[in-house]
Design a protein around this motif. Structure first.
Motif, mmCIF file in Angstrom:
data_model
loop_
_atom_site.group_PDB
_atom_site.id
_atom_site.type_symbol
_atom_site.label_atom_id
_atom_site.label_comp_id
_atom_site.label_asym_id
_atom_site.label_seq_id
_atom_site.Cartn_x
_atom_site.Cartn_y
_atom_site.Cartn_z
ATOM 1 N N ASP A 249 31.571 17.187 16.006
ATOM 2 C CA ASP A 249 31.278 18.100 16.804
ATOM 3 C C ASP A 249 30.086 17.639 18.024
ATOM 4 O OD1 ASP A 249 28.938 17.492 15.728
ATOM 5 O OD2 ASP A 249 28.865 19.457 14.237
ATOM 6 N N HIS B 291 35.876 21.944 21.768
ATOM 7 C CA HIS B 291 35.114 21.010 21.507
ATOM 8 C C HIS B 291 33.666 21.524 21.194
ATOM 9 C CE1 HIS B 291 38.355 18.270 22.193
ATOM 10 N NE2 HIS B 291 38.557 18.718 23.834
ATOM 11 N N GLY B 292 33.227 20.863 19.976
ATOM 12 C CA GLY B 292 31.858 21.363 19.599
ATOM 13 C C GLY B 292 31.486 22.737 19.162
ATOM 14 N N LYS B 293 32.627 23.456 18.834
ATOM 15 C CA LYS B 293 32.262 25.005 18.719
ATOM 16 C C LYS B 293 31.463 25.178 17.394
ATOM 17 C CE LYS B 293 34.815 29.090 18.029
ATOM 18 N NZ LYS B 293 34.008 30.007 19.174
ATOM 19 N N SER B 294 31.423 24.192 16.200
ATOM 20 C CA SER B 294 30.937 24.378 15.217
ATOM 21 C C SER B 294 29.107 23.829 15.393
ATOM 22 C CB SER B 294 31.414 23.594 13.948
ATOM 23 O OG SER B 294 31.440 22.291 14.355
ATOM 24 N N THR B 295 28.946 23.675 16.405
ATOM 25 C CA THR B 295 27.472 23.073 16.672
ATOM 26 C C THR B 295 26.926 23.949 17.853
ATOM 27 O OG1 THR B 295 25.843 20.932 16.361
ATOM 28 C CG2 THR B 295 27.580 21.186 18.153
#
Length: 380
Positions: free
Chosen positions: A127, A290-294
């Protein structure tokens, strides 16, 4: 001639705020004196520099004498890293950074490695976040500094600067932070975050290109622990010599003043746009963020649509400004180093678009982009 481009590339640069232009023009046309001159026009220019410095300091929650003006974040980063590393009072030779840093950091570290410094690159998770325990364990007896950005320019991923600052402070080493994509968009207190040096550019926050700044903790300058890159007439306490660019400095100061007043309003408005377009994008088959979970900044979306030829899409829709990578390396036909470091495969990395919004963006801008993407996918 009216600009008809739908602009969604605010992480590359921003339009200059009309109120900033007014301030800049005042010091181009009316109060054009050299800020180092003693006559009345010089005094007015010196006052403009001091006022701008105060506005920058207020935005960063620090004192004016911790702020120095540069040509932008790239110069500030070079100043910070080389200035600390090459000073004879600093004998440590180990520097910690990260694979997803901006090229200004990566290339400066590459230079320092060529002259004998050990550069350690931290990996990132899928992430885009870093492992703070790994950061802690990477610090050695000869570590000089940690250089990690606040907000990633391609994905919008936010690093936990307060936690990083505590780690570096406990270890007795410097924390250098590239704040380019965060200053003016997110509130920060550099002292609370225990950042020793923060670098930033004006043109990412509605000020002109060619002006930026650097916050340096007073303990560094007081103890004479940083070398200037540019020597000359003694401006900026001898740390950044050369005639003051008063018009652009005044513009940066005005932009910081505006940012401080409008940051909450801008965040609320742009976050709604981010939520809207992410919902729309994720309806496209196979698309993912991209990086959606952080934690990410509210104005940036980096979306992968597998199989999308981003170069052809951008070329066919050149009335819409989006990016398939960092503006500083977009001329290179290769996958984003940031996405590759996140363990994204090369095909998906090349099928990724960065959409970055600003205070002038509208829902209609985003609807047009979505429609163009859908049309392009249909004919591809």
């Amino acid at each position: 001639m009216k600009n008809t481009t739908t602009y969604l590339d605010y992480n590359a640069t921003t339009p200059v705020d009309p109120r900033v232009i007014e301030s800049v023009n005042l010091y181009f046309n009316e109060f054009y004196g050299n800020a180092s001159s003693l006559h009345s026009l010089g005094n007015k220019s010196k006052t403009a520099v001091d006022t701008a410095k105060s506005s920058v300091a207020t935005l960063l929650d620090t004192e004016s004498d911790n702020i120095y003006f540069t040509s932008g974040a790239t110069e500030s980063i070079n100043f910070a890293l080389k200035g600390l590393a090459l000073h004879p009072n600093n004998s440590k030779k180990h520097i910690i950074t990260c694979h997803t840093e901006h090229k200004a950091v990566l290339e400066t570290c590459k230079y320092l490695r060529s002259v004998g410094y050990e550069i350690e690159f931290l990996p990132v998770n899928k992430d885009g976040s870093i492992n703070l325990n790994l950061l802690k364990s990477s610090i050695k007896a000869n570590t000089l500094l940690v250089c990690l950005m606040w907000v990633n320019n391609e994905t919008g991923v936010i690093h936990p600067v307060k936690e990083i600052g505590k780690i570096t402070r406990d270890a007795g080493i410097y924390f250098v932070c590239d704040g380019t994509q965060g200053v003016g968009k997110l509130p920060i207190n550099v002292m609370e975050a225990e950042i020793d040096i923060l670098c930033f550019s004006g043109h990412k926050m509605y000020a002109p290109k060619g002006i930026g700044g650097i916050y340096i903790n007073r303990s560094i300058t007081k103890e004479n622990k940083i070398l200037p890159l540019i020597h000359g007439g003694g401006q900026e306490d001898g740390l950044r010599n050369g005639t003051y660019n008063v018009p652009l400095i005044a513009g940066l100061g005005k932009a910081c003043e505006i940012a401080r007043e409008e940051v909450s309003e801008n965040e609320e408005y742009i976050k709604q746009l981010q939520d809207f377009i992410e919902d729309e994008l994720l309806q496209i088959k196979g698309a993912y963020i991209h990086g959606k979970s952080t934690p990410r900044i509210y104005n940036t979306i980096n979306v992968c649509i597998p199989g999308l030829d981003t170069e052809i899409f951008i070329g066919m829709n050149n009335d819409i400004a989006v990016s398939n990578g960092s503006a500083c390396s977009s001329a290179l036909v290769q996958p984003s180093h940031v996405l590759l470091a996140m363990d994204i495969n090369a095909d998906d990395a090349q099928s990724s678009l960065r959409i970055s919004m600003g205070k002038n963006s509208t829902k209609e801008d985003l609807e047009l982009l979505i429609q163009r993407l859908k049309n392009f996918i249909l004919i591809s």
